[in-house]
Design a protein around this motif. Sequence first.
Motif, PDB file in Angstrom:
ATOM      1  N   ASP A  70       0.823  -1.216   0.000  1.00 27.92           N
ATOM      2  CA  ASP A  70       0.000   0.000   0.000  1.00 27.92           C
ATOM      3  C   ASP A  70       0.853   1.261   0.000  1.00 27.92           C
ATOM      4  O   ASP A  70       0.480   2.271  -0.605  1.00 27.92           O
ATOM      5  CB  ASP A  70      -0.929   0.015   1.223  1.00 27.92           C
ATOM      6  CG  ASP A  70      -2.067  -0.986   1.052  1.00 27.92           C
ATOM      7  OD1 ASP A  70      -2.254  -1.476  -0.093  1.00 27.92           O
ATOM      8  OD2 ASP A  70      -2.740  -1.292   2.058  1.00 27.92           O
ATOM      9  N   ALA A  71       1.977   1.183   0.675  1.00 26.36           N
ATOM     10  CA  ALA A  71       2.866   2.347   0.683  1.00 26.36           C
ATOM     11  C   ALA A  71       3.441   2.559  -0.707  1.00 26.36           C
ATOM     12  O   ALA A  71       3.522   3.690  -1.204  1.00 26.36           O
ATOM     13  CB  ALA A  71       3.975   2.152   1.707  1.00 26.36           C
ATOM     14  N   LYS A 116       0.367   9.761   2.614  1.00 21.05           N
ATOM     15  CA  LYS A 116      -0.435   8.564   2.395  1.00 21.05           C
ATOM     16  C   LYS A 116       0.430   7.305   2.557  1.00 21.05           C
ATOM     17  O   LYS A 116       0.016   6.326   3.182  1.00 21.05           O
ATOM     18  CB  LYS A 116      -1.038   8.614   0.977  1.00 21.05           C
ATOM     19  CG  LYS A 116      -2.306   7.799   0.854  1.00 21.05           C
ATOM     20  CD  LYS A 116      -3.000   8.090  -0.474  1.00 21.05           C
ATOM     21  CE  LYS A 116      -3.866   6.899  -0.859  1.00 21.05           C
ATOM     22  NZ  LYS A 116      -4.168   6.855  -2.284  1.00 21.05           N
ATOM     23  N   ALA A 117       1.621   7.371   1.977  1.00 21.95           N
ATOM     24  CA  ALA A 117       2.521   6.221   2.093  1.00 21.95           C
ATOM     25  C   ALA A 117       2.942   6.009   3.548  1.00 21.95           C
ATOM     26  O   ALA A 117       3.034   4.873   4.032  1.00 21.95           O
ATOM     27  CB  ALA A 117       3.754   6.428   1.211  1.00 21.95           C
ATOM     28  N   ALA A 118       3.173   7.128   4.251  1.00 17.10           N
ATOM     29  CA  ALA A 118       3.559   7.025   5.664  1.00 17.10           C
ATOM     30  C   ALA A 118       2.428   6.388   6.467  1.00 17.10           C
ATOM     31  O   ALA A 118       2.661   5.510   7.306  1.00 17.10           O
ATOM     32  CB  ALA A 118       3.909   8.403   6.220  1.00 17.10           C
ATOM     33  N   SER A 119       1.205   6.804   6.199  1.00 18.69           N
ATOM     34  CA  SER A 119       0.070   6.201   6.913  1.00 18.69           C
ATOM     35  C   SER A 119      -0.038   4.723   6.595  1.00 18.69           C
ATOM     36  O   SER A 119      -0.367   3.912   7.471  1.00 18.69           O
ATOM     37  CB  SER A 119      -1.257   6.845   6.531  1.00 18.69           C
ATOM     38  OG  SER A 119      -1.131   8.204   6.486  1.00 18.69           O
ATOM     39  N   ALA A 120       0.227   4.374   5.323  1.00 20.37           N
ATOM     40  CA  ALA A 120       0.170   2.954   4.961  1.00 20.37           C
ATOM     41  C   ALA A 120       1.200   2.164   5.765  1.00 20.37           C
ATOM     42  O   ALA A 120       0.928   1.052   6.227  1.00 20.37           O
ATOM     43  CB  ALA A 120       0.413   2.784   3.462  1.00 20.37           C
ATOM     44  N   CYS A 121       2.377   2.753   5.947  1.00 23.06           N
ATOM     45  CA  CYS A 121       3.410   2.074   6.743  1.00 23.06           C
ATOM     46  C   CYS A 121       2.946   1.926   8.187  1.00 23.06           C
ATOM     47  O   CYS A 121       3.048   0.852   8.778  1.00 23.06           O
ATOM     48  CB  CYS A 121       4.729   2.846   6.695  1.00 23.06           C
ATOM     49  SG  CYS A 121       5.632   2.574   5.169  1.00 23.06           S
ATOM     50  N   SER A 122       2.448   3.018   8.750  1.00 17.94           N
ATOM     51  CA  SER A 122       1.996   2.955  10.133  1.00 17.94           C
ATOM     52  C   SER A 122       0.880   1.927  10.276  1.00 17.94           C
ATOM     53  O   SER A 122       0.819   1.177  11.255  1.00 17.94           O
ATOM     54  CB  SER A 122       1.525   4.326  10.610  1.00 17.94           C
ATOM     55  OG  SER A 122       2.631   5.204  10.686  1.00 17.94           O
ATOM     56  N   ILE A 180       4.956   2.701  15.643  1.00 25.03           N
ATOM     57  CA  ILE A 180       3.976   3.038  14.611  1.00 25.03           C
ATOM     58  C   ILE A 180       4.252   4.438  14.067  1.00 25.03           C
ATOM     59  O   ILE A 180       4.237   4.669  12.860  1.00 25.03           O
ATOM     60  CB  ILE A 180       2.543   2.919  15.185  1.00 25.03           C
ATOM     61  CG1 ILE A 180       2.231   1.436  15.423  1.00 25.03           C
ATOM     62  CG2 ILE A 180       1.520   3.564  14.244  1.00 25.03           C
ATOM     63  CD1 ILE A 180       0.894   1.177  16.076  1.00 25.03           C
ATOM     64  N   LYS A 181       4.539   5.345  14.952  1.00 24.27           N
ATOM     65  CA  LYS A 181       4.822   6.709  14.507  1.00 24.27           C
ATOM     66  C   LYS A 181       6.096   6.750  13.662  1.00 24.27           C
ATOM     67  O   LYS A 181       6.142   7.344  12.586  1.00 24.27           O
ATOM     68  CB  LYS A 181       4.984   7.630  15.721  1.00 24.27           C
ATOM     69  CG  LYS A 181       5.412   9.037  15.306  1.00 24.27           C
ATOM     70  CD  LYS A 181       5.668   9.938  16.491  1.00 24.27           C
ATOM     71  CE  LYS A 181       6.508  11.134  16.081  1.00 24.27           C
ATOM     72  NZ  LYS A 181       5.787  12.274  15.596  1.00 24.27           N
ATOM     73  N   VAL A 182       7.117   6.076  14.178  1.00 16.17           N
ATOM     74  CA  VAL A 182       8.418   6.157  13.522  1.00 16.17           C
ATOM     75  C   VAL A 182       8.393   5.517  12.134  1.00 16.17           C
ATOM     76  O   VAL A 182       9.066   5.978  11.207  1.00 16.17           O
ATOM     77  CB  VAL A 182       9.499   5.537  14.431  1.00 16.17           C
ATOM     78  CG1 VAL A 182      10.796   5.326  13.666  1.00 16.17           C
ATOM     79  CG2 VAL A 182       9.736   6.433  15.635  1.00 16.17           C
ATOM     80  N   ALA A 183       7.586   4.468  11.971  1.00 18.65           N
ATOM     81  CA  ALA A 183       7.502   3.827  10.657  1.00 18.65           C
ATOM     82  C   ALA A 183       7.133   4.855   9.597  1.00 18.65           C
ATOM     83  O   ALA A 183       7.719   4.894   8.502  1.00 18.65           O
ATOM     84  CB  ALA A 183       6.478   2.689  10.698  1.00 18.65           C
ATOM     85  N   GLY A 184       6.185   5.711   9.916  1.00 17.27           N
ATOM     86  CA  GLY A 184       5.765   6.739   8.972  1.00 17.27           C
ATOM     87  C   GLY A 184       6.844   7.779   8.734  1.00 17.27           C
ATOM     88  O   GLY A 184       7.120   8.166   7.593  1.00 17.27           O
ATOM     89  N   LEU A 239       9.545   6.340   6.541  1.00 16.10           N
ATOM     90  CA  LEU A 239       9.152   6.173   5.140  1.00 16.10           C
ATOM     91  C   LEU A 239       9.398   7.468   4.380  1.00 16.10           C
ATOM     92  O   LEU A 239      10.015   7.470   3.307  1.00 16.10           O
ATOM     93  CB  LEU A 239       7.661   5.760   5.069  1.00 16.10           C
ATOM     94  CG  LEU A 239       7.016   5.558   3.695  1.00 16.10           C
ATOM     95  CD1 LEU A 239       6.585   6.850   3.031  1.00 16.10           C
ATOM     96  CD2 LEU A 239       7.897   4.733   2.759  1.00 16.10           C
ATOM     97  N   LYS A 240       8.948   8.565   4.963  1.00 10.47           N
ATOM     98  CA  LYS A 240       9.111   9.859   4.271  1.00 10.47           C
ATOM     99  C   LYS A 240      10.584  10.171   4.036  1.00 10.47           C
ATOM    100  O   LYS A 240      10.989  10.574   2.958  1.00 10.47           O
ATOM    101  CB  LYS A 240       8.498  10.982   5.106  1.00 10.47           C
ATOM    102  CG  LYS A 240       6.983  10.933   5.184  1.00 10.47           C
ATOM    103  CD  LYS A 240       6.495  12.172   5.915  1.00 10.47           C
ATOM    104  CE  LYS A 240       5.043  11.991   6.341  1.00 10.47           C
ATOM    105  NZ  LYS A 240       4.603  13.066   7.226  1.00 10.47           N
ATOM    106  N   ARG A 241      11.367   9.977   5.062  1.00 15.27           N
ATOM    107  CA  ARG A 241      12.784  10.330   4.941  1.00 15.27           C
ATOM    108  C   ARG A 241      13.513   9.406   3.971  1.00 15.27           C
ATOM    109  O   ARG A 241      14.353   9.849   3.181  1.00 15.27           O
ATOM    110  CB  ARG A 241      13.466  10.261   6.316  1.00 15.27           C
ATOM    111  CG  ARG A 241      12.952  11.329   7.271  1.00 15.27           C
ATOM    112  CD  ARG A 241      13.749  11.319   8.564  1.00 15.27           C
ATOM    113  NE  ARG A 241      13.192  12.297   9.506  1.00 15.27           N
ATOM    114  CZ  ARG A 241      13.707  12.552  10.698  1.00 15.27           C
ATOM    115  NH1 ARG A 241      14.789  11.908  11.101  1.00 15.27           N
ATOM    116  NH2 ARG A 241      13.155  13.445  11.489  1.00 15.27           N
ATOM    117  N   THR A 242      13.181   8.123   4.042  1.00 15.04           N
ATOM    118  CA  THR A 242      13.874   7.163   3.176  1.00 15.04           C
ATOM    119  C   THR A 242      13.497   7.400   1.717  1.00 15.04           C
ATOM    120  O   THR A 242      14.354   7.382   0.822  1.00 15.04           O
ATOM    121  CB  THR A 242      13.526   5.716   3.579  1.00 15.04           C
ATOM    122  OG1 THR A 242      13.546   5.610   4.988  1.00 15.04           O
ATOM    123  CG2 THR A 242      14.517   4.735   2.994  1.00 15.04           C
ATOM    124  N   ALA A 243      12.213   7.647   1.480  1.00 20.05           N
ATOM    125  CA  ALA A 243      11.759   7.882   0.106  1.00 20.05           C
ATOM    126  C   ALA A 243      12.454   9.120  -0.467  1.00 20.05           C
ATOM    127  O   ALA A 243      12.862   9.129  -1.630  1.00 20.05           O
ATOM    128  CB  ALA A 243      10.238   8.053   0.077  1.00 20.05           C
TER     129      ALA A 243
END
Lengths: 757, 163, 290
Positions: free
Chosen positions: C228-229, C245-251, C268-272, C275-279
Amino acid sequence: MNLVTNNKWIGQRTIRPDGMDKVTGRAQFAADTTMPGMIWGKVLRSPHPHARIRSIDTSKAEKLPGVKAVVTSKDIVDFPIEKGAVMLGIQDMRWMCRNVMARDKALFPGHPVAAVAATTEAIAEEACKLIEVDYEVLPWSIEIDDALKPDAPILHEFNKFDGKPSNIVGRLEHKKGDIEQGFKQADIVIERTFTTRPVHQGYIEPHACLISVAPDGKTTIWSSSQGQFMVRAMTAYLTGIPQSDIRAIPAEIGGGFGGKTIVYLEPLATLLAKKSGRPVKMVMTREEVMRATGPTSGSKSTVKVGATKDGRIVAAHGTFYLQAGAFPGSPIRGAAGCSFTPYDIPNLLSEGYDVCSNRSKVAAYRAPGAPIGAYAVECVLDEVAEALKMDPLDFRLKNAAREGTKAAHGPVFPRIGYVETVEAAKSSPHYAAPLGDGNGKLRGRGTASGFWFNAGGESSAQVNITEDGNVVVTTGHPDIGGSRAGIANICAELLGIDYRRVSVIIGDTQTVGFSNLTGGSRVLFASSMVVTQSTEKIIQTLRERAAKIWEIDPEAVKWENGAAHPASPNAGQFEPLTLEELAEKAPAMGGPIGAGVQLNTQGADGGFGTHVCDVEVDVDLGIARVIRYTAVQDVGRAIHPGYVEGQLQGGVAQGIGWALNEEYIYTKEGKVDNPGFLDYRMPVCSDLPMIDCIMVEIPNPKHPQGVKGVGEVPLVPVMAAVANAIYDALGKRFYALPMSPPKVVEMLEAPTRQAAE
Amino acid sequence: MAKVHVTTSINGEPMEFLCEPSDTMLDALRGPLALTGSKEGCASGDCGACSITIDDRLVCSCLMLAVESEGHEIRTIEGLAQGEKLHPLQQKFLEMAALQCGICTSGMLVASDALLRKNPDPTEEEVRFWLAGNLCRCTGYDKIVRAVMETAQELQNQEMRAH
Amino acid sequence: MTELRYLAPDTLDEAVGAFAKAGSAARILAGGTDLLVQMRSGVLKPGVIVDIKRIPELTAIEQTADGGFRIGAAVSGMALAEHETFGKVWPGVLEAVNLIGSKQVQGRASAGGNLCNGSPAGDSVPAMVAAGAIVTVQGPNGRREMKVEDVPAGPGRTNLKPGEILVSFTLPPRPPGSSDAYLRMIPRTEMDIAVVGCGVSLTMKDGTVTAARVGLGAVAPTVLLVEDAAKALIGSKLDDAALAKAASACSAACRPIDDKRGTIAYRIKVAGVLLKRTAAIAAQRATQKN
Ligand SMILES: Cc1cc2nc3c(=O)[nH]c(=O)nc-3n(C[C@H](O)[C@H](O)[C@H](O)COP(=O)(O)OP(=O)(O)OC[C@H]3O[C@@H](n4cnc5c(N)ncnc54)[C@H](O)[C@@H]3O)c2cc1C
Ligand code: FES
Ligand code: FES
């Protein structure tokens, strides 16, 4: 005692006497020694936080091939509780005998219940598993709040507080003026409660020893400790072997920070060696170190400070509850006694409570108790300064203790250097520098001060001139941080010779006179006193010998640049007689040249430090990093600046770990869940910036070289400095350590959540 | 228990020893080989006090079986100095007080040497990250990092003068 | 006390034979940085150890005919870092492998061991999942291939069959405008196990994401492929809305636990966040190369 001026070696960054062995891998630490016929000892430890030991059956273990001896508490000398305290320094042997081996009750997971010696480590471990212990598992508590609940399981039923069985096993207070009156004068009063988690000293070398007991009872101990005399005395007490039969040889010690001021293995290994007739080696695993050796206390402190509008502190009240672990003895003296000491506060009450709970017995950790107390006090002072709209350092200066201030714990201060540390911090390049842009991260700056008592006490030294005219100094204190280098500088200075001609070694218990622990920041203070006096005696002898040769009065001979000279032209014209020449002539001139001095040293002045810390916080991940740090300290006189700075830098690093990540984490079953370096998280090299040091030198007038203890003060202000910096960055205050990422995020999100609810 | 016979090279010298198959290289060094300069701080790869090189690759000797050294070249702290002559890093550590208790020192030196062989001119950040696997509880790392960087600088200068 | 036998075969067939024959008492030894720790702590007492580092195929790094890479399962992180081109093509996989432990640990630790150890927090795994790596395994019944994400079965467990050895990872060729990145959250700067790890692989054309894969570690019993991300990223220009949206999908994909390393809410927070930083890093690398 004459103060040395125009120093050639004092204050120089000379190469330490033990350095070569340590950079080449030759140095012998405790676990590096072996003996022919040596066997291995292992400890069976309680899996339960709290359990009555109904019985122990060692028969199966004893039958395992390769097992040579098994010991249990039956073999350890008992110090019955009802007979009252038997003190060795600050340790009560009633607790020590129960700490090295559980008697009726196991009081923490990791508490030894039996020990085995066998031909290999693997067999010893296997044998431990064959020992059958019948436990009656009891309810337990670890956290202070739990241990203080009315229905809390009581560790020591004999102990009463307010007439009831209690886990509060001690209380002390320091009082000055009348706080009730004082708080009435205050325009602003701030009261906060803080908690800290237990943290470990974190020395890299696990406890280890090798012990041989000959058939005639003569015992030799090689071990790593902060005091070979402590090792000898405790082993003697706990095994019944007289001190004269125990030779405790201090191995090089791989860090201690207070944690090696008591014994764990030595009495067990001695008894195993005695029973088996074989030398026994014992080395703790890292996990054993983390589970069963003393960390320092977790704590709960409430601090209330009242000040007038113009920035004068008029009253303060501190209440410090410290976890003692399984046995009484948490460092409430440091917490209650040091925390307010940098300040001149007319009305003060500082109370400490010693609380037992089901975790390992605490051991000293660098300025024991003082960092815990300072964390609470210095954070509240930061808040008060902010409320008064004062610069935090100006606020401290305004209230600073000075010469003549009476400290709540007793002394009226002589000339002290606290004000100078604050002034130096204020005028440091660091304090003047802008914080800079964090590139999306938030930055902040914090300051804090700290005090530690420092100590004198017993020291012995022997200084001998070798036949070829060089010098051997023997002292009685294990050297953890470079004290031998300082001694070499001082001795060379006094004798006027190159420091490389002075060899400094640490004697064992049977070759040098009694010397108390390496602790309390006392080693260089005390040992340089006895070395100075010994060297002065030698110089006197050398002058007498030269006088005899020249046939003049000894008073007409002076000692300079490593040789005897006529004191003035009136004394006559003679070629100087060097140390080498006088040593060569020694046999004909009255014999060997040497002197020993033993003292109970007095006059250790307390130490003060003030720190400045910059942090950067990644708010999305909650990660705080220290990006710049300056430690200012009144060091008296830096005999070897490199190793003084080293003390400051090392203390700061430990404090940063304590502030940000280090903590004991417990499982639901009451066991330490992170008993290794990976999850205990001490600072690694990439976590830290360079640590700048500003050494303020206000010489101690009661010491021949002006020395003050320097080793412990540097840990005292750190957690508060970091916490105050994080507040400055985030605008939110933490009242609990460690300020680890999940907690930072939780705190940052808290108000939004509240708003949403 | 059947011991295993291992033939290897240690600090440039051919060496044979016997060990249990489960012994780590650190066990062998500190036991049968009597090279106690490599220290055991954790036995789990976290402290770096046991650092050695195998075929010039920096490793923790506690995370390697002794039998794995068969046919390879091992170097330890005892091989860092050339006879009487200290390695420049050793000298610098002494001069700059980059050790206090000294228990981490062997590992620090072996790791720093491996760094300078790979990267003769490291930045402070590179030094700090390279040494992240070597715990020191005494020094706060400040003087260690400075000693490594200053050694690198000196070696670079010597190199330049030689050309 | 059980006796231990150590074998160091020179060929894969010998290794598979010995490994299969010894049954459940046997363990494969690659870098040993997990295995030895488990043995020392008493968690594991193997009867036979099969060291695979003398087998050429397991320590080789090869460029495949189609331009992809094949990495032997026992290649150490240091060896991979020294390869001339691998890090240029797969910087995210390389940085993930080289976040494992210290330099000392990297001198031994392999991506194969990281995967087969079965830890949901293994750093190289989310990056390999994002990269779409295929693994080759060989066992008594011959060779087969699996998707990387299908290997872990749960903490400490894999879907390898008895006697099977992981042979290599195959990474596909990269279309132009592709790159990857890996970030993890740890409390210190080094020497910690990931609290959350995130790998992102992207292909971009004219600033728009045309292909994406996202791997997430330490937030569930196994490393997750978060489709989904990836979907939220594909077709976007990595604008704030797409990233959110991708961050929420990760969370949303997280099924973490509370443990000594982190809390559920924090993970859960950090996953999002990751994602943003890695992308962003992957995108920057992908566009730089064009
Ligand atoms: C100090 C330290 C720090 C660490 N830090 C990290 C970190 O930051 N991130 C991280 O992800 N990990 C970390 N680890 C864990 C470990 O280093 C990694 O998981 C590493 O990748 C394991 O690789 P290895 O080659 O050493 O595996 P090994 O220990 O050799 O093997 C691991 C497991 O996989 C099995 N195995 C290995 N290869 C194969 C194969 N080819 N086929 C079938 N089974 C196989 C083994 O039998 C064993 O059960 C750390 C470990 C230590 C000691
Ligand atoms: S003993 Fe090997 S890393 Fe600590
Ligand atoms: S000098 Fe003591 S651990 Fe580094």
